[in-house]
Design an enzyme around this catalytic site. Structure first.
Site, PDB file in Angstrom:
ATOM      1  CB  ALA A 235       1.001   7.655  -2.677  1.00 45.94           C
ATOM      2  CB  SER A 460      -3.465   4.008   0.484  1.00 46.16           C
ATOM      3  OG  SER A 460      -2.828   4.965  -0.307  1.00 46.16           O
TER       4      SER A 460
ATOM      5  N   GLY B 107       2.236   0.950  -5.914  1.00 46.82           N
ATOM      6  CA  GLY B 107       2.806   1.795  -4.867  1.00 46.82           C
ATOM      7  C   GLY B 107       1.814   2.007  -3.759  1.00 46.82           C
ATOM      8  CB  CYS B 108       2.053   4.099  -0.813  1.00 49.20           C
ATOM      9  SG  CYS B 108       3.684   3.385  -0.627  1.00 49.20           S
ATOM     10  CB  VAL B 109      -2.115   4.667  -4.860  1.00 44.28           C
ATOM     11  CG1 VAL B 109      -1.145   5.807  -4.946  1.00 44.28           C
ATOM     12  CG2 VAL B 109      -1.777   3.592  -5.878  1.00 44.28           C
TER      13      VAL B 109
END
Lengths: 491, 109
Positions: A235, A460, B107-109
């Site tokens: 990320a 996020s 994912g971590c987004v």
């Protein structure tokens, strides 16, 4: 759901029966489960398989067995889970969430439950029970806050992680987690970013750094024989404000003179094996990092700002992927980027100008996986003190959020543990309520403008949820963005 | 499932196309219309860039890559996330990817 208009802290929860009963993660598709070595769908003999996997989990994890037997139903944990505080579903009281599992344990694994189930809160395993497990075990972010208050130290995350692996063993995996694990296996990171895209992204970021600083600061990939392999959540390459933290790390390492590299093999720090509860998956993902470190002949492995990556690395990296005898034994194995940065600050190997961050009045969100799942440095409580030491070194304006919401009592952002998936938006919005309420106190009392975090999921989550609570999405910052702003580069 | 001009296209639970090759401009318009968005030239500029990038790199561009490309084409004042979020309120990564027929970033987004 939209955020409530009025926030107060601390929160007095109101019970809302079944409020979250229909909050359900998407299930992984049959093909996906199969490619990960699980049954494609619920097999005919699912009941026997569930009990067999449960038995195996109970014998391989002594903790799980003790947790099943030692709960005295005292209620100390009932109002400690952010999902219960925000949403009010009594099944999200940690003890009740555990009891979904414990009741089946009692029925099949204890003498009293086998003979007198009605006397000991034991119940039969049915398909409805599995569905209930699937829903509520994916409404636990594995953050361990409840365990802090439990007088006998029961950790709900051990129960829900075991439950998730049992569900996977009969084809009921969570789409988000399993999809991500599959991407790591096939492409190399959670995002599914192939090496060519990673190279292109890094090249673009190097241009940005040059434009911003006037100094050529490298973001090296697959460089052999350097000191440090830096492993970050993917990320950090992709999203905001993560990328600003990544650039901050690059500035710090540049200023320190340490040689370092990213790896295209270990282009992911995160380890979703923790979230699926699968030891096997955790091992595969951790193995990629060892392989990369060995191939690149680095001396140290350093993890970037990623909460559960650090929880896995700190606790299990040696067991999962050791031995690490090829690394420099004079440094912690593995090391956290904050441990590197704090050493550089203490030894004055980097110089900081904290007035560069004067536009920010900051507070610090202890990411749950670092706060309660790991440590930092060699001192007890280093995971609380080191981030604050660094923050004070780079900021003139730092304020703590109220007691009960920081350090080991910190709240999860609301999306850890595999819950950063949009079908759980309601759960996530509710789960963020305690943190948002605590934040509001320091915004009102101290004029805090930004909240700093050290975990990709937190960043996020907050950049998405803060607008619902009346903030801007860019009011959450990466710790190393601030360090990067303050570090003096032209020495 | 998404029905456009009498044809049915398979999508996942969140409405992302299962097959990238099914994509057409009509599909993007239908997806946007369902969100009460009328695609303007500004939207199309982003969607085309996403598709080009995906075609080359097999993933959507990182936010910085996207904002920089937009900044180059349309001027620096537009090369930022705020501009993109104005066009795609649910986020350029997620909403714009869906309209462009690309898979959702994970994912971590």
């Amino acid at each position: 759901m939209s955020a409530p208009e009025k926030l107060s802290y601390p929160i007095i929860p109101i019970i809302r029966e079944d409020a979250a009963v229909s909050e359900r993660s998407y299930q992984a598709k049959p093909e996906l489960m199969q490619s990960l070595g699980y049954p494609a769908e619920l097999p005919a003999d699912w009941k026997a398989k569930v009990l067999a996997c449960m038995k195996q989990q109970l014998s391989s994890s002594r903790a799980l067995r003790v947790f099943m037997d030692s709960c005295v139903q005292c209620g100390a944990c009932t109002d400690k889970c952010h999902y219960f505080l925000g949403g009010g579903d009594p099944n999200n009281m940690p003890v009740a969430r555990q009891n979904l599992f414990r009741s089946v344990y009692r029925r099949y694994f204890t003498l009293a439950g086998r003979w007198f189930p009605w006397l000991v809160g034991a119940r039969d395993l049915t398909k409805e029970v599995l569905d209930e497990w699937f829903n509520y075990f994916h409404q636990c972010s594995e953050c361990r806050r409840c365990s802090v208050y439990c007088p006998v130290g029961i950790d709900t995350s051990e129960v829900t992680m075991a439950g998730r692996e049992i569900l996977s063993s009969v084809g009921m995996g969570q789409k988000n987690t399993q999809n991500v694990i599959n991407k790591v296996n096939t492409i190399g990171n959670n995002l599914g970013m192939p090496t060519a895209a990673l190279k292109d992204t890094l090249a673009g970021l190097e241009e940005d750094l040059l434009e911003e600083t006037g100094i050529p600061i490298a973001l090296p990939l697959d460089q052999q024989g350097v000191e440090i392999l830096l492993v970050v959540p993917s990320a950090d390459f992709f999203a905001e404000p993560h990328v600003d933290g990544l650039l901050g790390c690059a500035k710090v390492l540049h200023a320190s003179g340490l040689s370092w590299t990213f790896s295209s093999v270990a282009s992911e720090a995160a380890n979703f094996g923790l979230f699926s509860g699968s030891h096997e998956q955790m091992k595969n993902i951790a193995g990629r990092i060892r392989d990369a470190a060995q191939q690149l002949q680095v001396k140290r492995i350093v993890f970037g700002e990623c909460g559960h990556a650090w929880r896995v690395a700190y606790n299990y990296l040696h067991k999962l992927a050791g031995p690490f005898d090829f690394l420099d034994q004079d440094y912690p194995i593995p090391q956290h980027i904050l441990e590197v940065t704090v050493d550089l600050i203490r030894t004055k190997k980097i110089i900081l100008d904290k007035s560069k961050n004067d536009e920010y009045v900051v507070t610090y969100h202890d990411s749950c996986n670092v706060a309660r799942g790991a440590g930092l440095g060699s001192e007890v409580g280093g995971q609380f003190e080191i981030p604050r030491e660094v923050l004070r070194a780079v900021s003139n304006h730092f304020h703590e959020m109220p007691q009960g919401s920081t350090h080991e009592e910190t709240f999860c952002c609301g999306a850890g543990g595999g819950l950063l998936t949009d079908e759980l938006m309601e759960t996530r919005t509710q789960g963020a309520l305690p943190r948002m309420s605590a934040l509001q106190q320091v915004v009102q009392n101290n004029g805090v403008t930004h909240m700093v975090a050290i975990c990709a999921i937190c960043k996020s989550r907050f950049s998405r949820i803060m607008p619902e609570y009346g903030y801007e999405m860019d009011q959450v910052l990466s710790m190393h963005q601030l360090v990067g702003n303050a570090v003096v580069l032209d020495r | 499932m998404l029905e456009v001009n009498g044809r049915v296209y398979p999508t996942d639970e969140e409405g992302y196309l299962e097959n990238i090759s099914d994509w057409s401009e009509a599909i993007a318009e239908a997806m946007a219309a369902a969100d009460d968005i009328k695609l303007s030239e500004a939207h199309w500029d982003i969607l085309r860039f996403l598709r080009e990038y995906y075609h080359e790199y097999e993933i959507a561009p990182a936010v910085r890559v996207l904002t920089k490309a937009v900044g180059r084409r349309l001027g620096k004042d537009k090369g930022n996330s705020k501009y993109l979020y104005n066009l795609f309120p649910d986020g350029p990564g997620k909403q714009a990817c869906r309209y462009a027929g690309l898979p959702k970033p994970t994912g971590c987004v």
